[in-house]
Enzyme design. Structure first.
Site, PDB file in Angstrom:
ATOM      1  N   LYS A 283      16.827  42.722 101.271  1.00 31.34           N
ATOM      2  CA  LYS A 283      16.510  44.043 100.697  1.00 31.34           C
ATOM      3  C   LYS A 283      17.844  44.707 100.361  1.00 31.34           C
ATOM      4  CE  LYS A 283      16.164  48.085 101.079  1.00 31.34           C
ATOM      5  NZ  LYS A 283      16.933  49.012 100.203  1.00 31.34           N
TER       6      LYS A 283
ATOM      7  N   GLY B 256      25.162  48.817 107.109  1.00 24.35           N
ATOM      8  CA  GLY B 256      24.908  50.140 106.553  1.00 24.35           C
ATOM      9  C   GLY B 256      25.378  51.220 107.511  1.00 24.35           C
ATOM     10  N   SER B 257      24.761  52.370 107.396  1.00 22.62           N
ATOM     11  CA  SER B 257      25.234  53.517 108.174  1.00 22.62           C
ATOM     12  C   SER B 257      24.778  53.431 109.628  1.00 22.62           C
ATOM     13  CB  SER B 257      24.684  54.803 107.553  1.00 22.62           C
ATOM     14  OG  SER B 257      23.276  54.772 107.606  1.00 22.62           O
ATOM     15  N   THR B 258      25.501  54.109 110.488  1.00 20.91           N
ATOM     16  CA  THR B 258      25.137  54.147 111.906  1.00 20.91           C
ATOM     17  C   THR B 258      23.792  54.860 112.081  1.00 20.91           C
ATOM     18  OG1 THR B 258      27.422  54.000 112.612  1.00 20.91           O
ATOM     19  CG2 THR B 258      25.895  55.004 114.169  1.00 20.91           C
TER      20      THR B 258
ATOM     21  N   GLY C 249      21.247  52.375 111.270  1.00 18.27           N
ATOM     22  CA  GLY C 249      21.377  51.329 112.298  1.00 18.27           C
ATOM     23  C   GLY C 249      20.621  51.708 113.566  1.00 18.27           C
TER      24      GLY C 249
ATOM     25  N   GLU D 271      26.122  45.863 111.399  1.00 13.69           N
ATOM     26  CA  GLU D 271      27.490  46.158 110.958  1.00 13.69           C
ATOM     27  C   GLU D 271      27.471  47.576 110.416  1.00 13.69           C
ATOM     28  OE1 GLU D 271      30.096  44.319 111.287  1.00 13.69           O
ATOM     29  OE2 GLU D 271      29.104  42.481 111.946  1.00 13.69           O
TER      30      GLU D 271
ATOM     31  N   CYS E  97      33.964  50.311 104.887  1.00 17.36           N
ATOM     32  CA  CYS E  97      33.699  50.548 106.310  1.00 17.36           C
ATOM     33  C   CYS E  97      34.969  50.509 107.159  1.00 17.36           C
ATOM     34  CB  CYS E  97      32.686  49.539 106.817  1.00 17.36           C
ATOM     35  SG  CYS E  97      33.169  47.823 106.519  1.00 17.36           S
TER      36      CYS E  97
ATOM     37  N   GLU F   9      32.330  59.651 109.508  1.00 15.02           N
ATOM     38  CA  GLU F   9      32.685  58.760 108.403  1.00 15.02           C
ATOM     39  C   GLU F   9      32.352  59.501 107.102  1.00 15.02           C
ATOM     40  OE1 GLU F   9      30.120  55.360 107.525  1.00 15.02           O
ATOM     41  OE2 GLU F   9      31.913  54.129 107.451  1.00 15.02           O
TER      42      GLU F   9
HETATM   43  P1  NAD Z   1      22.551  53.159 104.475  1.00 20.20           P
HETATM   44  O1  NAD Z   1      22.446  52.999 105.944  1.00 20.20           O
HETATM   45  O2  NAD Z   1      22.128  54.419 103.860  1.00 20.20           O
HETATM   46  O3  NAD Z   1      21.692  52.014 103.733  1.00 20.20           O
HETATM   47  C1  NAD Z   1      21.934  50.651 103.977  1.00 20.20           C
HETATM   48  C2  NAD Z   1      20.680  49.886 103.656  1.00 20.20           C
HETATM   49  O4  NAD Z   1      19.653  50.278 104.558  1.00 20.20           O
HETATM   50  C3  NAD Z   1      20.119  50.131 102.252  1.00 20.20           C
HETATM   51  O5  NAD Z   1      19.626  48.931 101.728  1.00 20.20           O
HETATM   52  C4  NAD Z   1      18.992  51.107 102.510  1.00 20.20           C
HETATM   53  O6  NAD Z   1      17.974  51.063 101.547  1.00 20.20           O
HETATM   54  C5  NAD Z   1      18.478  50.610 103.851  1.00 20.20           C
HETATM   55  N1  NAD Z   1      17.716  51.584 104.630  1.00 20.20           N
HETATM   56  C6  NAD Z   1      17.787  52.933 104.590  1.00 20.20           C
HETATM   57  N2  NAD Z   1      16.897  53.475 105.459  1.00 20.20           N
HETATM   58  C7  NAD Z   1      16.287  52.432 106.064  1.00 20.20           C
HETATM   59  C8  NAD Z   1      15.290  52.340 107.075  1.00 20.20           C
HETATM   60  N3  NAD Z   1      14.746  53.421 107.621  1.00 20.20           N
HETATM   61  N4  NAD Z   1      14.909  51.118 107.483  1.00 20.20           N
HETATM   62  C9  NAD Z   1      15.457  50.003 106.957  1.00 20.20           C
HETATM   63  N5  NAD Z   1      16.396  50.025 105.983  1.00 20.20           N
HETATM   64  C10 NAD Z   1      16.799  51.229 105.555  1.00 20.20           C
HETATM   65  O7  NAD Z   1      24.048  52.765 104.154  1.00 20.20           O
HETATM   66  P2  NAD Z   1      24.763  52.859 102.758  1.00 20.20           P
HETATM   67  O8  NAD Z   1      24.960  54.310 102.513  1.00 20.20           O
HETATM   68  O9  NAD Z   1      24.059  52.019 101.752  1.00 20.20           O
HETATM   69  O10 NAD Z   1      26.166  52.139 103.050  1.00 20.20           O
HETATM   70  C11 NAD Z   1      27.239  52.780 103.582  1.00 20.20           C
HETATM   71  C12 NAD Z   1      27.360  52.494 105.054  1.00 20.20           C
HETATM   72  O11 NAD Z   1      27.477  51.098 105.299  1.00 20.20           O
HETATM   73  C13 NAD Z   1      28.604  53.105 105.656  1.00 20.20           C
HETATM   74  O12 NAD Z   1      28.289  53.724 106.866  1.00 20.20           O
HETATM   75  C14 NAD Z   1      29.513  51.904 105.884  1.00 20.20           C
HETATM   76  O13 NAD Z   1      30.468  52.083 106.879  1.00 20.20           O
HETATM   77  C15 NAD Z   1      28.528  50.855 106.219  1.00 20.20           C
HETATM   78  N6  NAD Z   1      29.125  49.514 106.022  1.00 20.20           N
HETATM   79  C16 NAD Z   1      29.509  48.797 107.128  1.00 20.20           C
HETATM   80  C17 NAD Z   1      30.109  47.549 106.979  1.00 20.20           C
HETATM   81  C18 NAD Z   1      30.538  46.734 108.188  1.00 20.20           C
HETATM   82  O14 NAD Z   1      30.802  45.538 108.034  1.00 20.20           O
HETATM   83  N7  NAD Z   1      30.605  47.302 109.371  1.00 20.20           N
HETATM   84  C19 NAD Z   1      30.316  47.029 105.710  1.00 20.20           C
HETATM   85  C20 NAD Z   1      29.918  47.784 104.605  1.00 20.20           C
HETATM   86  C21 NAD Z   1      29.308  49.030 104.780  1.00 20.20           C
END
Ligand code: NAD
Length: 500
Positions: free
Chosen positions: A196, A249-251, A254, A271, A305, A402
């Protein structure tokens, strides 16, 4: 560095072809519309205008994809392949990505806004490396012979079995690389995948699915369901027949995945975000440190990140680094990702841009000094100036949160011998993804690296490779991606004990 100028003529063909297409979901080896018939608009962040439309998959589409992945895992051609045959398919995918690297980089630059020189030479290049690295593991994952005492009259061994159906959820800041970083090890371990991608940048995942189809993976081994997080993403997390969620994605999201996975005790790898410190001692190579500190802020417009966004520099070198950053920030070429000379692209969306500007405004109110930048760039699209904030204190939100924009928060320190104090400062957020240390003194370097609570520490600009696991301490995540640990995270460990 590849010459990226030559890619520009391909843009028109891309706009008339791939981008103009009505994008569908890739389920069980076929391209299908979302069952609701709905789609969503994908914007070009460098103009804020229409780029493409993607299908808005929901729970019912996720269910179809999970069923396909389950069938492929248990009854299709996939489990019948030898490990070498599985490896060959992943190697073939790496070759296909390499052959199509220019087009993939263009798609990634249009969709996410990042400069071609980084999408072509970092994201897609590392994607190829990652696939090849993980393909190698398909023939090397083994269990062990466990030590059984003679009295037990047993012979015991361990097996590493595929964890099952993997739900891979990826962010928008490095969508292509994050997708292959999950698909590669999952396939190497023998799993099947429902991906996804982020709704803000889903296009490179769809092009990847086309390559997966072309090179002949059995149907259902990799499925791609585009859609929103709270619908498609949540449905994947809630689905009872998904064995593992691999999330980047975001904490905030997460944490919801931790909760959502509990119902069926899904395995999870998370991550998440970071707020990484950069500590510069007075004896460091200041020129190199300044370049590195600046690059990490310009790279992906700070939407990275591991970006080192909290600078702690010794007071003797603080001004030199600050003025070096200011100088480089004044020269960095800001523009659309697909313009050949662009070094820093836009922020992904209006919402994210407002968030970045909001943090900068709040910090000024709290007493931070905006040394350089701080404003939206006066042009169409979602551009913001690279920004240096001084006098930043730990209680400020710009120090703790962040921001995910090109914002460096800087604070001087006095005593280079007080490693405990420095570490306390470096550790003073809820994150623990990365840290960077600059010094020629090996005791300070290692002493501080031991004290900092972060998963990825570099000293004097040490580089990362695919063979190295990546992941966070504290609220930066759970588990590791990359390296042997990353592949083993897609396996279950089974012990078999034979009575003799
Ligand atoms: P986000 O958490 O908003 O979204 C990430 C993904 O999760 C998207 O595909 C989104 O559609 C999905 N999502 C959103 N709500 C959801 C839910 N309730 N259930 C399941 N999936 C859901 O993150 P973002 O804004 O797309 O990305 C930025 C974040 O990613 C930053 O916090 C960044 O630090 C982190 N990131 C971490 C790493 C790492 O390796 N640690 C690498 C890249 C990005």
């Amino acid at each position: 560095m590849n010459a990226v100028t030559s890619l520009i003529p391909q843009l028109d063909a891309l706009r008339a072809g791939f981008l103009a297409r009505e994008h569908r979901l890739f389920v069980n080896g076929r391209w299908v519309p979302a069952q609701s018939g709905q789609s969503f608009e994908v914007l070009d962040p460098s103009t804020g205008k229409h780029l493409a439309r993607a299908a808005a998959g929901e729970a019912v589409d996720v269910d179809a994809a999970v069923k396909a992945a389950r069938a492929a895992l248990e009854t299709g051609a996939w489990p019948k392949l030898t490990h070498a045959e599985r490896a060959r398919l992943i190697f073939k995918l790496a070759d296909a990505v390499e052959r199509n690297a220019d087009e993939l980089a263009l798609i990634e630059s249009l969709d996410g806004g990042n400069p071609l020189r980084s999408t072509r030479n970092v994201d897609v290049h590392l994607g190829v490396e990652s696939l090849r690295y993980n393909a190698g593991w398909a023939t090397k994952l083994t269990g062990e012979t466990a030590l059984s005492s003679p009295q037990s009259r047993s012979f015991t061994f361990t097996l590493r079995e595929p964890i099952g159906v993997v739900g891979a959820i990826t962010p928008w800041n490095a969508p292509f690389l994050m997708a292959v970083n999950k698909i590669g090890p999952a396939l190497a371990a023998g799993c099947t995948v429902v991906l996804k991608p982020a709704e803000l940048a889903p296009l490179s995942a769809l092009r990847l699915a086309q390559l997966i189809e072309e090179i002949g993976f059995p149907p259902g081994v990799v499925n791609v369901v585009t859609g929103f997080g709270h619908t498609a993403g949540q449905a994947l997390v809630d689905h009872p027949d998904v064995n593992k969620i691999s999330f980047t994605g975001s904490t905030r999201v997460g944490k919801s995945i931790v909760t959502g996975s509990a119902a069926h005790m899904k395995r999870i790898t998370l991550e998440l975000g970071g707020k990484s410190p950069v500590v510069v001692f007075p004896d460091a190579d200041i020129e190199a440190a300044t370049q590195a500190v600046s690059r990490t802020i310009f790279f992906k417009t700070g939407q990275f990140c591991m970006a080192g966004t909290r600078l702690f520099a010794h007071e003797k070198v603080f001004d030199k680094i600050a003025s070096g950053f200011e100088d480089l920030a004044g020269k960095v070429k800001i523009g659309p990702g697909v313009a050949p000379d662009t070094e820093m692209g836009p922020i992904i969306s209006q919402k994210q841009l407002d968030r970045v500007l909001g943090y900068i405004a709040a910090s000024a109110k709290d007493g931070a000094e905006i040394v350089t930048g701080g404003k939206r760039v006066d042009r169409e699209g979602f551009f913001v100036e690279p920004t240096l904030l001084a006098n930043v204190r730990p209680e400020m939100s710009v120090f703790q949160d962040e921001i995910f924009g090109p914002v460096l928060c800087a604070t001087p320190f006095k005593d280079a011998s007080e490693l405990d104090r420095l570490a306390q400062y470096a550790n003073d957020t809820s994150y623990g993804l990365a840290a960077n240390i600059w010094t020629r003194d090996i005791s300070n370097a290692i002493g501080l690296a031991r004290r900092i609570k972060a998963g990825n520490i570099t000293i004097n600009g040490g580089a990362r490779e695919q063979s190295m696991p990546l992941g966070g301490f504290k609220q930066s995540g759970i588990g590791r991606e990359g390296g042997r640990d990353g592949v083993e995270a897609y396996t279950e460990l089974k012990i078999v004990s034979v009575g003799l």
